[in-house]
Design a protein around this motif. Structure first.
Motif, PDB file in Angstrom:
ATOM      1  N   ILE A  39     -15.943 -60.017   5.853  1.00  0.00           N
ATOM      2  CA  ILE A  39     -15.631 -59.304   7.084  1.00  0.00           C
ATOM      3  C   ILE A  39     -16.843 -59.341   8.003  1.00  0.00           C
ATOM      4  O   ILE A  39     -17.947 -59.711   7.591  1.00  0.00           O
ATOM      5  CB  ILE A  39     -15.178 -57.849   6.824  1.00  0.00           C
ATOM      6  CG1 ILE A  39     -16.327 -57.018   6.226  1.00  0.00           C
ATOM      7  CG2 ILE A  39     -13.962 -57.812   5.901  1.00  0.00           C
ATOM      8  CD1 ILE A  39     -15.966 -55.532   6.091  1.00  0.00           C
ATOM      9  N   LYS A  46     -18.374 -66.091   9.825  1.00  0.00           N
ATOM     10  CA  LYS A  46     -17.445 -66.030   8.695  1.00  0.00           C
ATOM     11  C   LYS A  46     -16.606 -67.312   8.577  1.00  0.00           C
ATOM     12  O   LYS A  46     -16.596 -67.973   7.541  1.00  0.00           O
ATOM     13  CB  LYS A  46     -16.503 -64.816   8.839  1.00  0.00           C
ATOM     14  CG  LYS A  46     -17.166 -63.509   9.174  1.00  0.00           C
ATOM     15  CD  LYS A  46     -16.162 -62.384   9.310  1.00  0.00           C
ATOM     16  CE  LYS A  46     -15.095 -62.610  10.344  1.00  0.00           C
ATOM     17  NZ  LYS A  46     -15.624 -62.651  11.738  1.00  0.00           N
ATOM     18  N   GLU A 168      -8.627 -65.739   8.327  1.00  0.00           N
ATOM     19  CA  GLU A 168      -7.886 -64.758   9.124  1.00  0.00           C
ATOM     20  C   GLU A 168      -6.397 -65.106   9.186  1.00  0.00           C
ATOM     21  O   GLU A 168      -5.823 -65.301  10.261  1.00  0.00           O
ATOM     22  CB  GLU A 168      -8.486 -64.644  10.526  1.00  0.00           C
ATOM     23  CG  GLU A 168      -9.952 -64.218  10.491  1.00  0.00           C
ATOM     24  CD  GLU A 168     -10.454 -63.688  11.829  1.00  0.00           C
ATOM     25  OE1 GLU A 168      -9.655 -63.075  12.559  1.00  0.00           O
ATOM     26  OE2 GLU A 168     -11.631 -63.884  12.114  1.00  0.00           O
ATOM     27  N   THR A 199     -10.971 -61.828   6.850  1.00  0.00           N
ATOM     28  CA  THR A 199      -9.882 -60.982   7.351  1.00  0.00           C
ATOM     29  C   THR A 199     -10.434 -59.714   7.977  1.00  0.00           C
ATOM     30  O   THR A 199     -11.576 -59.306   7.708  1.00  0.00           O
ATOM     31  CB  THR A 199      -8.906 -60.613   6.211  1.00  0.00           C
ATOM     32  OG1 THR A 199      -7.784 -59.901   6.765  1.00  0.00           O
ATOM     33  CG2 THR A 199      -9.573 -59.743   5.157  1.00  0.00           C
ATOM     34  N   HIS A 200      -9.617 -59.099   8.819  1.00  0.00           N
ATOM     35  CA  HIS A 200      -9.902 -57.756   9.328  1.00  0.00           C
ATOM     36  C   HIS A 200      -9.014 -56.714   8.656  1.00  0.00           C
ATOM     37  O   HIS A 200      -9.006 -55.550   9.075  1.00  0.00           O
ATOM     38  CB  HIS A 200      -9.693 -57.711  10.845  1.00  0.00           C
ATOM     39  CG  HIS A 200     -10.711 -58.491  11.614  1.00  0.00           C
ATOM     40  ND1 HIS A 200     -12.061 -58.195  11.599  1.00  0.00           N
ATOM     41  CD2 HIS A 200     -10.585 -59.568  12.427  1.00  0.00           C
ATOM     42  CE1 HIS A 200     -12.724 -59.048  12.365  1.00  0.00           C
ATOM     43  NE2 HIS A 200     -11.843 -59.894  12.874  1.00  0.00           N
ATOM     44  N   MET A 202      -8.648 -54.260   6.277  1.00  0.00           N
ATOM     45  CA  MET A 202      -9.532 -53.488   5.397  1.00  0.00           C
ATOM     46  C   MET A 202      -8.805 -52.954   4.168  1.00  0.00           C
ATOM     47  O   MET A 202      -9.389 -52.849   3.089  1.00  0.00           O
ATOM     48  CB  MET A 202     -10.167 -52.320   6.169  1.00  0.00           C
ATOM     49  CG  MET A 202     -11.068 -52.743   7.326  1.00  0.00           C
ATOM     50  SD  MET A 202     -12.501 -53.713   6.825  1.00  0.00           S
ATOM     51  CE  MET A 202     -11.978 -55.345   7.359  1.00  0.00           C
ATOM     52  N   ALA A 205      -8.816 -55.599   1.635  1.00  0.00           N
ATOM     53  CA  ALA A 205     -10.152 -55.730   1.046  1.00  0.00           C
ATOM     54  C   ALA A 205     -10.405 -54.644   0.009  1.00  0.00           C
ATOM     55  O   ALA A 205     -10.921 -54.911  -1.086  1.00  0.00           O
ATOM     56  CB  ALA A 205     -11.210 -55.677   2.141  1.00  0.00           C
ATOM     57  N   VAL A 212     -16.993 -57.738  -1.458  1.00  0.00           N
ATOM     58  CA  VAL A 212     -16.875 -57.774  -0.006  1.00  0.00           C
ATOM     59  C   VAL A 212     -18.224 -58.213   0.564  1.00  0.00           C
ATOM     60  O   VAL A 212     -19.262 -57.650   0.226  1.00  0.00           O
ATOM     61  CB  VAL A 212     -16.482 -56.403   0.580  1.00  0.00           C
ATOM     62  CG1 VAL A 212     -16.358 -56.486   2.102  1.00  0.00           C
ATOM     63  CG2 VAL A 212     -15.173 -55.908  -0.028  1.00  0.00           C
ATOM     64  N   PHE A 214     -20.349 -58.764   4.131  1.00  0.00           N
ATOM     65  CA  PHE A 214     -20.382 -58.436   5.553  1.00  0.00           C
ATOM     66  C   PHE A 214     -21.314 -59.403   6.257  1.00  0.00           C
ATOM     67  O   PHE A 214     -22.500 -59.486   5.932  1.00  0.00           O
ATOM     68  CB  PHE A 214     -20.855 -56.999   5.779  1.00  0.00           C
ATOM     69  CG  PHE A 214     -20.826 -56.581   7.227  1.00  0.00           C
ATOM     70  CD1 PHE A 214     -19.646 -56.155   7.817  1.00  0.00           C
ATOM     71  CD2 PHE A 214     -21.991 -56.619   8.003  1.00  0.00           C
ATOM     72  CE1 PHE A 214     -19.614 -55.768   9.157  1.00  0.00           C
ATOM     73  CE2 PHE A 214     -21.963 -56.240   9.338  1.00  0.00           C
ATOM     74  CZ  PHE A 214     -20.774 -55.814   9.915  1.00  0.00           C
ATOM     75  N   MET A 245     -12.512 -50.556  12.448  1.00  0.00           N
ATOM     76  CA  MET A 245     -11.366 -51.206  11.787  1.00  0.00           C
ATOM     77  C   MET A 245     -10.387 -50.191  11.209  1.00  0.00           C
ATOM     78  O   MET A 245      -9.390 -50.559  10.612  1.00  0.00           O
ATOM     79  CB  MET A 245     -11.873 -52.136  10.692  1.00  0.00           C
ATOM     80  CG  MET A 245     -12.647 -53.349  11.151  1.00  0.00           C
ATOM     81  SD  MET A 245     -11.650 -54.495  12.159  1.00  0.00           S
ATOM     82  CE  MET A 245     -12.266 -54.111  13.808  1.00  0.00           C
TER      83      MET A 245
END
Length: 247
Positions: A39, A46, A168, A199-200, A202, A205, A212, A214, A245
């Motif tokens: 993310i 990313k 994504e 991906t966004h 959350m 995730a 995860v 970042f 998010m």
């Protein structure tokens, strides 16, 4: 989970587009059987890392290995690696003039020399897996966005890859179609597929990831299991991103 082994290793990977450096000395690894979710803000590097793994974007320096073999421009090695690394993009990239069935069977028939009857049989198994067996003879334009993305996942799986990259995969979908694609990805994760997911989403995730990452300005700013990542983000920048998010 048993002790996992690194399947993909990135070591000090750098990539620039003109004067803009997108990846800055990125070093990490992705273990067999694990789900890694990446993310970060748009432009943080990313997707570029995913594309570098598949050699869609050649990296400038550092190294990437898949199964211990360096990712280079050698055509024979690259074809073998790309057959082991499936990729699903934001846009579905299906061939509009081919049926769903033919979209899925094209690569196995062309690259693996699979007989048409066998390729069709395997494709129907995959279509059942993603809940689209009744749509095998339709064309992409006859399907919703969520259905097209599920076909794209089945197409990637048709090469029996060792790892799946998702760039994504739900960002181009209407909100009501997101869940059907995430459900397929959850099923893959439960089945033990090695996955790297930008991906966004959350919630996905939190629920599915083993790790995860970042990304921030081309670097990995945080790498943690999801419980640790979301409960103790590590710094205010990550905390603010998670807040935006809605996580």
């Amino acid at each position: 989970m048993s002790a996992a082994s690194p399947y993909i290793v990135a070591d000090r990977v750098c990539k620039s587009f003109g004067a803009h450096q997108v990846l800055r000395d990125v070093s990490t690894h992705f273990n067999t059987g694990e789900v890694t979710v990446i993310i970060g803000a748009s432009g943080s590097g990313k997707s570029t890392l995913l594309r570098a793994i598949n050699r869609l974007e050649p990296h400038d320096s550092g190294s990437i290995t898949i199964g211990g073999v360096p990712v280079t421009d050698d055509p024979h090695t690259l074809q073998r690696q790309r057959s082991e690394v499936g990729m699903v993009f934001q846009q579905f990239n299906l061939f509009g003039h081919l049926s769903v069935l033919d979209n899925i069977t094209l690569a196995p028939r062309r690259i693996r020399r699979t007989a048409r009857a066998q390729a069709n049989e395997q494709a129907m198994v995959l279509l059942r897996r993603v809940g689209l067996q009744e749509h095998a003879h339709k064309y992409p334009w006859q399907l919703s966005g969520g259905q097209q993305q599920r076909v794209a996942i089945a197409r990637a799986l048709a090469m029996a890859p060792q790892v799946m990259l998702f760039d994504e995969p739900t960002s181009a979908l209407d909100p009501e179609m997101v869940q059907e694609v995430l459900d397929v990805m959850r099923e893959l994760a439960r089945g033990g597929m090695t996955m790297i997911v930008v991906t966004h989403e959350m919630g996905f995730a939190r629920e599915v990831a083993d790790r995860v990452l970042f990304f921030d300005q081309g670097r990995i700013a945080h790498d943690a299991p999801p419980a640790d990542f979301f409960n103790d983000p590590g710094n205010d920048r990550i905390r603010a991103f998670i807040g935006r998010m809605g996580a």
